[in-house]
Motif scaffolding. Structure first.
Motif, short mmCIF file in Angstrom:
data_model
loop_
_atom_site.label_atom_id
_atom_site.label_comp_id
_atom_site.label_asym_id
_atom_site.label_seq_id
_atom_site.Cartn_x
_atom_site.Cartn_y
_atom_site.Cartn_z
N THR A 84 27.49 28.68 -52.73
CA THR A 84 27.09 27.29 -52.47
C THR A 84 27.08 26.48 -53.75
OG1 THR A 84 25.75 28.03 -50.60
CG2 THR A 84 25.28 25.86 -51.50
N LEU A 85 26.62 27.10 -54.85
CA LEU A 85 26.61 26.39 -56.12
C LEU A 85 28.02 26.12 -56.63
CD1 LEU A 85 23.70 28.16 -58.05
CD2 LEU A 85 23.75 25.81 -57.22
N VAL A 86 28.94 27.03 -56.35
CA VAL A 86 30.32 26.85 -56.84
C VAL A 86 31.07 25.81 -56.03
CG1 VAL A 86 32.54 28.02 -57.15
CG2 VAL A 86 30.42 29.18 -57.79
N PHE A 87 30.94 25.87 -54.70
CA PHE A 87 31.75 24.99 -53.84
C PHE A 87 30.97 23.81 -53.29
CE2 PHE A 87 33.99 29.02 -53.74
CZ PHE A 87 35.32 28.63 -53.85
N GLY A 88 29.66 23.80 -53.47
CA GLY A 88 28.88 22.71 -52.90
C GLY A 88 29.25 21.36 -53.47
N GLY A 89 29.38 20.36 -52.59
CA GLY A 89 29.66 18.98 -53.02
C GLY A 89 31.11 18.63 -53.20
N ILE A 90 32.04 19.55 -52.94
CA ILE A 90 33.44 19.20 -53.17
C ILE A 90 33.96 18.22 -52.12
CG2 ILE A 90 33.93 21.35 -54.36
CD1 ILE A 90 35.29 22.36 -51.85
N SER A 91 33.36 18.20 -50.91
CA SER A 91 33.80 17.22 -49.92
C SER A 91 33.42 15.81 -50.36
CB SER A 91 33.18 17.54 -48.55
OG SER A 91 31.77 17.39 -48.59
N VAL A 92 32.27 15.67 -50.98
CA VAL A 92 31.87 14.36 -51.51
C VAL A 92 32.83 13.94 -52.63
CG1 VAL A 92 30.01 13.08 -52.63
CG2 VAL A 92 29.48 14.79 -50.88
N LEU A 93 33.19 14.91 -53.49
CA LEU A 93 34.14 14.61 -54.55
C LEU A 93 35.49 14.22 -53.99
CD1 LEU A 93 34.96 14.66 -57.58
CD2 LEU A 93 35.52 17.08 -57.25
N MET A 94 35.97 14.95 -52.98
CA MET A 94 37.26 14.63 -52.37
C MET A 94 37.25 13.22 -51.78
SD MET A 94 38.18 18.17 -50.40
CE MET A 94 38.60 19.67 -51.27
N ALA A 95 36.18 12.88 -51.08
CA ALA A 95 36.10 11.54 -50.48
C ALA A 95 36.09 10.47 -51.55
CB ALA A 95 34.84 11.45 -49.62
N HIS A 96 35.37 10.69 -52.62
CA HIS A 96 35.32 9.70 -53.70
C HIS A 96 36.70 9.50 -54.32
CE1 HIS A 96 33.85 7.56 -57.26
NE2 HIS A 96 34.65 8.36 -57.96
N ASN B 168 45.69 13.64 -43.77
CA ASN B 168 45.28 14.40 -44.97
C ASN B 168 43.79 14.72 -44.95
OD1 ASN B 168 47.91 14.20 -45.92
ND2 ASN B 168 47.46 12.47 -47.29
N ILE B 169 43.00 13.73 -44.59
CA ILE B 169 41.54 13.92 -44.58
C ILE B 169 41.15 14.95 -43.53
CG2 ILE B 169 39.35 12.77 -44.13
CD1 ILE B 169 40.65 10.19 -45.24
N LEU B 170 41.74 14.88 -42.36
CA LEU B 170 41.43 15.86 -41.32
C LEU B 170 41.84 17.27 -41.74
CD1 LEU B 170 42.51 13.83 -38.12
CD2 LEU B 170 40.19 14.27 -38.97
N ALA B 171 42.95 17.39 -42.44
CA ALA B 171 43.39 18.71 -42.92
C ALA B 171 42.39 19.27 -43.94
CB ALA B 171 44.79 18.61 -43.53
N LEU B 172 41.89 18.43 -44.82
CA LEU B 172 40.90 18.88 -45.79
C LEU B 172 39.61 19.30 -45.10
CD1 LEU B 172 41.39 16.15 -48.57
CD2 LEU B 172 42.08 18.56 -48.69
N GLN B 173 39.18 18.53 -44.11
CA GLN B 173 37.96 18.88 -43.38
C GLN B 173 38.11 20.22 -42.66
OE1 GLN B 173 37.44 15.21 -41.05
NE2 GLN B 173 35.45 14.94 -42.08
N GLN B 174 39.27 20.40 -42.02
CA GLN B 174 39.49 21.64 -41.28
C GLN B 174 39.50 22.85 -42.22
OE1 GLN B 174 39.64 22.00 -37.98
NE2 GLN B 174 39.79 24.23 -38.26
N ASN B 175 40.06 22.69 -43.39
CA ASN B 175 40.10 23.80 -44.34
C ASN B 175 38.71 24.17 -44.84
OD1 ASN B 175 41.79 25.62 -46.14
ND2 ASN B 175 40.66 24.44 -47.68
N LEU B 176 37.91 23.15 -45.14
CA LEU B 176 36.54 23.43 -45.59
C LEU B 176 35.72 24.09 -44.49
CD1 LEU B 176 35.67 20.21 -47.64
CD2 LEU B 176 36.52 22.41 -48.45
N THR B 177 36.02 23.76 -43.25
CA THR B 177 35.32 24.42 -42.13
C THR B 177 35.75 25.86 -42.00
OG1 THR B 177 35.19 22.30 -40.96
CG2 THR B 177 34.84 24.29 -39.67
N ASN B 178 37.02 26.14 -42.20
CA ASN B 178 37.54 27.51 -42.05
C ASN B 178 36.98 28.46 -43.11
OD1 ASN B 178 39.07 26.71 -39.87
ND2 ASN B 178 40.92 26.36 -41.08
N ILE B 179 36.72 27.96 -44.31
CA ILE B 179 36.20 28.84 -45.35
C ILE B 179 34.68 28.93 -45.33
CG2 ILE B 179 38.18 28.42 -46.85
CD1 ILE B 179 36.55 26.50 -48.46
#
Length: 840
Positions: free
Chosen positions: A667-679, A702-713
């Motif tokens: 969580t510390l390593v990957f946490g917050g990357i969706s906020v960074l991607m959106a920014h 593109n945004i939906l693909a990123l969301q789906q990938n973050l959900t899969n991992i």
């Protein structure tokens, strides 16, 4: 004790004793009082006044050896009557070492016979069962040391009694032990007894030899040299001698001449020794130096090991404490400075003997006082000068063998921490630290400067880990990666430490979103409005995996060091006094230094992983927005190629990290990357030169693909990319729709973001048809569009001013990317804008 009676001398002894001083006192008591007086001599607190064994007593039916003290007194009185006291004392003094060596050999044989079954059971058991082997060795050594030291106490007690009797005889006959000046008495000059210090010196030598034999393993090279030397003539004759002595008659004659001179000189020395009896009953000459060398080499019950130190050293300390009243007799006082009579010394010795340990566990807590520091000085010297340096060398040898192995920093599948493996070197080093920590904690009275070995091992292993980290995060051109540089930024360190504390406490702070936005601003300032280069990032997954495994290993070592430190503090807290308090304070300071170094490197490893993942996101999204085509004639079937590459990269990193990091660290390593991607997707609209309806749908894909990938991992749920999707959905509302949305739902984005979306709408609007080649018509339409654009921008500024109560900039943007481009021709499909060719 080394005293043996002379044969065929009972009659002479009886006659001499009967006519000697004190015979009258002995005649007044009957034979029945002998046992009573012997018992009184052994009672607590002292011994009755010594009496002389007369001929009547010697001829009675009682066994003179039934009372050993009375028997010793009788023998000494006989020696006094025969004027052989000096020779006897010299004989006792010269044979002390030999007799002690024989005593030790006897105890070894006895213990070996009694524990033969236990020793055999251990040898036939599983060779890898180290715990069983250690328990067996501990039991055997405890049994050996318990019996040996008990008999050493008896030897000291009897020698003290002998000296006491001699002193009494001298006082009774008004003779001086040391002849005074001008005294010519032959008998007086020969009355020079040995001292209890001579016996104690021989015992200390034997004890130190035993400690060295059992605690310090012989080096392999030294053993090899000894074996070769012992082999002697059994060696093969193929090796040539370095020196060769040729035989000749001249050499033989010279050797014979020299040898005859030596033999003649030896005979002259033998005949020159006065008062030597040349009969068969004379005692043999004892080589004292030979006793100290060859006679001290005893057989070993167990293999030498530093692990035996708590048992043997503590038992030796206990023995020294018990016999200290007798040892003070040579100086006339006890170790505490109080003068004790001979009978009182032996009484104290019998009292203290009741405190002998009866099990190996009791031997660990039997010496908790500093009162006998002088008596055990020889053990302190052995510990500091001999044992501890060899133990440290042994530990360092093990450390080097472990850390220098080729697989030292490969994972150990047999040792896990939080369900994840650690390095093999750590799995071997930490048990070594625990072993030495337990050993040093169990060494009573040796708790002063003995903690340096653990600190040294801890610091050396940290240096190995730090060296591995530096090698892992260094580029091929000997530069460090960007993530390492950014991890040394104080502001980022502060934010990360706060996140780590919140994660360990499993709380979600209310200001977490503010921390994320602050982190993004700090990273943007470090990036300085440029695109990250490929060589600045770590794309080698093995490197990232090594950093993660290093972090996991450091965390495990930290936990183990805290356990060792807690055990150490617990031991020090048991002992009151200024010394223990000072040691505890120093220990806490040393522990803080070690823990801080490990903790700092562990945190940096995790920070590097987090920054690296975020840098990868920044790198790919920069390419997707700067070089991607969003002015399309047809809808795109797949997301942008850089978005697909980013998804693959993040998934691969997460898959590797999941195998070596627990969930909270992930969580510390990957946490917050969706906020960074959106920014980045919103802020980088300033780099998109051309945009239309199909391009907007591609961006949403593109945004939906990123969301789906973050959900899969299976990363924590974050709604950061929803913000980016809502932003690009504003495009479908049109300019008037955006203003209406703001009026009804409030402000969600900044003025610059809304203005850029207005630019996209005017740029890609299909309401304006082809106006032909008329320049005037184009100018008229462009003027109307600009006037309409200004109305929408002013209305946007008013809405945001009313909502946020902040002043909006009044100057009109001059960038071509922010002006209505409806009249300009559309770029052909597939055209990519240049990197960084336009700015907001």
């Amino acid at each position: 004790m080394g005293i043996e009676g002379e044969d065929d001398e009972d009659e002479d002894v009886a006659d001499a004793s009967a006519g000697g001083p004190g015979a009258n006192g002995g005649a007044k008591s009957g034979s029945k009082s002998t046992d009573a007086q012997g018992r009184q001599r052994k009672t607590k607190g002292g011994r009755k006044v010594k009496r002389t064994i007369t001929a009547v007593d010697a001829g009675s039916d009682d066994n003179p050896e039934a009372d050993s003290f009375a028997y010793v007194e009788m023998l000494i009185e006989s020696l006094v009557a025969l004027e052989n006291t000096n020779e006897a004392m010299q004989e006792i003094k010269s044979s002390i070492g030999l007799e002690l060596s024989r005593l030790i050999d006897g105890v070894l044989t006895e213990v070996e016979e009694r524990n033969r079954a236990l020793i055999y059971k251990t040898r036939v058991a599983d060779q890898e069962d180290d715990e069983l082997q250690q328990d067996t060795d501990r039991e055997v050594l405890f049994d050996f040391s318990r019996i040996l030291f008990a008999r050493f106490e008896t030897v000291l007690e009897y020698h003290d009694y002998v000296l006491d009797v001699i002193g009494g005889q001298d006082r009774r006959e008004r003779l001086s032990i040391v002849p005074s000046a001008g005294t010519a008495s032959k008998r007086t000059s020969r009355m020079i007894p040995y001292t209890i210090g001579d016996v104690w010196a021989a015992m200390k030598t034997e004890i130190l030899v035993l400690l060295k034999d059992y605690l310090i393993p012989e080096e392999t090279q030294m053993i090899g040299v000894i074996d070769i030397t012992r082999a002697g003539n059994t060696m093969k004759t193929g090796v040539r001698d370095l020196f060769h002595m040729e035989k000749s008659s001249d050499i033989n004659d010279a050797v014979e001449s020299l040898y005859s001179q030596i033999e003649s000189h030896f005979q002259d020395l033998s005949t020159a020794i006065p008062n030597r009896k040349n009969d068969s009953s004379a005692a043999a000459i004892i080589d004292e130096y030979s006793d100290l060398q060859s006679n001290m080499k005893h057989k070993l019950l167990v293999e030498p090991s530093v692990e035996h130190a708590p048992t043997l050293l503590n038992m030796a300390l206990s023995f020294t404490k018990r016999v200290s009243p007798l040892l003070g007799s040579s100086a006339g006082t006890s170790p505490t400075g109080v003068s004790l009579s001979p009978s009182a010394r032996r009484g104290v010795l019998r009292d203290v003997a009741l405190s002998r340990p009866t099990s190996p566990g009791q031997s660990m807590n039997i010496y908790d006082s500093d009162a006998d520091a002088d008596a055990d000085e020889y053990l302190q010297i052995f510990f500091k000068k001999i044992f501890l340096p060899r133990a440290e060398a042994y530990a360092m040898q093990l450390f080097e063998s472990v850390t220098s192995a080729s697989d030292a920093f490969d994972i150990d599948l047999n040792t896990y921490f939080n369900g994840r493996p650690i390095f093999r070197s750590a799995a071997a080093i930490v048990p070594l630290l625990h072993s030495f920590g337990s050993l040093l904690n169990n060494l009573n009275s040796f708790r002063g400067e003995n903690w340096g070995i653990l600190l040294q091992l801890s610091h050396k292993y940290f240096e190995k880990c730090a060296e591995l980290f530096r090698e892992t995060v260094r580029t091929p051109d000997n530069q460090v990666y960007t993530s390492v540089k950014w991890s040394e930024t104080p502001d980022l360190q502060q934010l990360f430490n706060r996140k780590a504390k919140q994660a360990s406490a499993r709380i979600r702070a209310a200001d977490s979103m503010a921390d994320m936005e602050r982190e993004i601003r700090i990273e943007e300032n470090l990036k300085t409005e440029r695109s990250l280069h490929l060589n600045e990032l770590v794309f080698d997954l093995k490197r990232l995996l090594c950093v993660a495994e290093l972090h996991q290993t450091l965390e495990w070592v930290l936990v183990q060091l805290n356990k060792i430190s807690a055990d150490r503090a617990q031991v020090l807290n048991k002992h009151d006094g200024a010394t223990s308090a000072a040691l505890l304070k120093r220990h806490e300071a040393d522990k803080a230094k070690v823990v801080n170094r490990y903790s700092a490197l562990s945190v940096q490893c995790l920070m590097v992983l987090r920054i690296e993942v975020r840098a990868h996101c920044t790198y790919y999204l920069d390419l997707a927005t700067r070089e991607g085509n969003y002015n399309l004639d047809n809808d795109a079937v797949e997301p942008d190629q850089y978005i697909q590459a980013l998804n693959a990269d993040v998934s691969a990193i997460e898959e590797k990290m999941e195998n070596c990091l627990p969930a909270d660290k992930l969580t510390l390593v990957f946490g917050g990357i969706s906020v960074l991607m959106a920014h980045i997707l919103i802020a980088n609209t300033r780099y998109i030169r051309h945009f239309n309806d199909a391009g907007n749908r591609k961006m949403i894909r593109n945004i939906l693909a990123l969301q789906q990938n973050l959900t899969n991992i299976a990363l924590p749920e974050e709604s950061g990319l929803d913000r980016a999707r809502r932003f690009y959905e504003l495009y479908e509302l049109g300019a008037d729709g955006i203003l209406k949305h703001i009026a009804e739902n409030g402000v969600s984005f900044s003025f610059d973001n809304y203005r850029r979306m207005m630019d996209f709408i005017y740029q890609g609007s299909g309401q304006i048809g082809d106006l032909g080649t008329s320049g005037r018509a184009n100018n008229l339409m462009e003027a109307k569009q600009n006037e309409k654009y200004e109305v929408h921008i002013n209305r946007l500024r008013d809405l945001l001013s009313q909502s946020q109560s902040v002043a909006m900039p009044k100057s009109r943007p001059t960038s071509t990317a922010q002006r209505p481009m409806s009249a300009s021709p559309r770029p052909a499909s597939g055209h990519a804008g240049g990197i960084g060719t336009s700015k907001a």
